[in-house]
Design a protein around this motif. Structure first.
Motif, short mmCIF file in Angstrom:
data_model
loop_
_atom_site.label_atom_id
_atom_site.label_comp_id
_atom_site.label_asym_id
_atom_site.label_seq_id
_atom_site.Cartn_x
_atom_site.Cartn_y
_atom_site.Cartn_z
N LEU A 1 -45.16 83.75 -17.88
CA LEU A 1 -43.93 84.54 -17.99
C LEU A 1 -42.99 84.30 -16.83
O LEU A 1 -41.77 84.24 -17.01
N HIS A 2 -43.52 84.20 -15.62
CA HIS A 2 -42.67 83.99 -14.46
C HIS A 2 -41.91 82.67 -14.59
O HIS A 2 -40.69 82.61 -14.39
N ALA A 3 -42.62 81.62 -14.94
CA ALA A 3 -41.99 80.30 -15.07
C ALA A 3 -40.93 80.31 -16.17
O ALA A 3 -39.85 79.73 -16.02
N ALA A 4 -41.23 80.98 -17.28
CA ALA A 4 -40.27 81.05 -18.38
C ALA A 4 -39.04 81.86 -17.98
O ALA A 4 -37.90 81.47 -18.28
N ALA A 5 -39.25 82.98 -17.30
CA ALA A 5 -38.13 83.84 -16.90
C ALA A 5 -37.23 83.16 -15.89
O ALA A 5 -36.01 83.37 -15.89
N VAL A 6 -37.80 82.34 -15.02
CA VAL A 6 -37.00 81.62 -14.03
C VAL A 6 -36.08 80.60 -14.71
O VAL A 6 -34.90 80.47 -14.38
N ALA A 7 -36.62 79.87 -15.66
CA ALA A 7 -35.87 78.78 -16.30
C ALA A 7 -34.90 79.25 -17.37
O ALA A 7 -33.91 78.56 -17.65
N LEU A 8 -35.18 80.38 -17.99
CA LEU A 8 -34.43 80.81 -19.17
C LEU A 8 -32.91 80.96 -18.96
O LEU A 8 -32.13 80.45 -19.78
N PRO A 9 -32.43 81.65 -17.93
CA PRO A 9 -30.98 81.88 -17.83
C PRO A 9 -30.14 80.59 -17.82
O PRO A 9 -29.09 80.53 -18.48
N ASP A 10 -30.59 79.57 -17.09
CA ASP A 10 -29.82 78.33 -17.05
C ASP A 10 -29.76 77.65 -18.41
O ASP A 10 -28.70 77.16 -18.83
N VAL A 11 -30.91 77.62 -19.10
CA VAL A 11 -30.94 76.98 -20.42
C VAL A 11 -30.03 77.74 -21.38
O VAL A 11 -29.24 77.14 -22.14
#
Length: 394
Positions: free
Chosen positions: A127-137
């Motif tokens: 979840l942490h990795a996904a939440a970090v990357a999500l906004p830019d994508v």
């Protein structure tokens, strides 16, 4: 032994009941649980199961998070997850602002691949990795959709909205999850994709599963099937239809409609036999194993705990099953074992859930209540239980 905190679901139920001007007997008359059950939950002698909490929230006409205390901000801050929520919220709010010349976007292929990777990370409970990357994508896809919209781009953007929903639900930010579903519907309409629109109805149905409004949830499931319409024979449509049936099965079970729940399971199994392993189709984890897991959940939601445990023991989880589903299986099994008084087995299942998906388990209200119930039943909590209770925030 862990200290029993005075701030738990039972005490919140007591507080909200008193604010509503109800006695324990008056509230018990409004829910499908006995007066004794309610009094035990309020004093902390019995865990507040997810279905019990939903029934109380519905009776008191309040949001279920008022009773569960979500989001669990202290633990989120410890895990540095709380700081990731605001960027997701801001990225979701860009949808109707048009192009932004300041946004430098990756290629379409790169962004479509990034959206898929985000789904994979959530299924793996990273979840942490996904939440970090999500906004830019999400931001880059939004800009590209305004610059040169294509069906593939709208679908990819819809996928990021679905990821935002999944992360928000798992972390307990249900208001944000609702916003993400609205965005999913907006993008699905522009993609002209009935499968995405039907998926949105499935996720909306789960909102009412959590809130205890099962009749509305079942209407949303029927709506989802209707949206698939004449395009219901493709593999993707059959997969989404099967997942809708799984959602309908647990909603019907909670509503006490055993026949309808059984029918939904049977229809889902027919779809699973037709599509085979469709776990990666829209990342719904659909397939025969998921049908088995929902059949177990149906028995559990109808409080047929002996039958649920029998089914749980018969299930063999394949190595390929999504980590999120594996952890959910162990949490459900732990709840069933606790209800049957099998404390040692319940703790073992909770440890397995934590080992499989620590972030998901730590923020699941059902996991917290199971641990609380185990602590209450233990005269002297063993070290694994003490460690689990401390880790989960008790």
């Amino acid at each position: 032994m862990p200290k029993q905190s005075g701030d738990h679901t039972g005490t919140r139920i007591q507080e909200q009941r008193r604010l509503a001007g109800l006695t324990q007997r008056a509230l018990a008359e409004r829910i499908p649980y006995s007066y004794s059950w309610l009094t035990q939950v309020e004093c902390g002698a019995r865990p507040a199961s997810v279905d019990f909490t939903a029934a109380v929230a519905r009776a008191l006409r309040i949001d279920v998070t008022v009773l569960t205390g979500q989001p669990y901000v202290t633990q989120l801050q410890e895990d540095r997850l709380a700081e990731l929520v605001r960027p997701i919220r801001e990225a979701l709010d860009l949808y109707d602002l048009g192009d932004d010349s300041l946004v430098t976007a990756r290629t379409v292929a790169e962004l479509v691949s990034a959206a898929e990777e985000l789904c994979a990370r959530v299924r793996a409970t990273r979840l942490h990795a996904a939440a970090v990357a999500l906004p830019d994508v999400m931001t880059e896809l939004t800009a590209l959709c305004w610059r040169s919209p294509t069906t593939d781009l709208w679908r990819a953007l819809a996928s990021t909205y679905r990821t935002a929903h999944d992360i928000s639900v798992k972390l307990g930010y249900y208001d944000l999850a609702t916003v993400a579903l609205d965005r999913l519907g907006w993008a699905a309409e522009r993609a002209g994709d009935p499968c995405l629109a039907a998926m949105r109805q499935y996720f909306r149905g789960l909102v009412y599963f959590r809130e205890g409004e099962y009749s509305i949830g079942l209407r949303l499931i029927r709506s989802g099937h209707g949206l698939l319409g004449q395009d219901g024979s493709s593999r993707a449509a059959l997969t989404v239809a099967g997942q809708l049936h799984l959602g309908g099965s647990v909603l019907a079970a909670r509503a006490g409609q055993a026949g309808l729940a059984t029918d939904h399971i049977a229809r889902a199994r027919e779809h699973a036999e037709r599509v085979g392993d469709a776990s990666r189709v829209h990342w719904l984890n659909f397939g025969s194993t998921n049908v088995d897991l929902h059949e177990m959940s149906v028995a559990m939601e109808m409080r047929q705990y002996d039958e649920a445990l029998r089914q749980a023991k018969a299930i063999r989880l394949p190595a390929s099953i999504a980590t999120s589903r594996r952890a959910h299986y162990f949490m459900d099994r732990a709840r069933v074992e606790l209800e049957l008084g099998r404390s040692e087995a319940s703790l073992k299942s909770m440890v397995a859930a934590r080992r499989s998906a620590p972030e998901q388990t730590r923020y699941h209200p059902g996991a917290r209540e199971t641990i609380r119930g185990l602590v209450h039943l233990s005269r002297r909590a063993p070290e694994p239980l003490r460690a689990m209770a401390t880790w989960i925030g008790m």
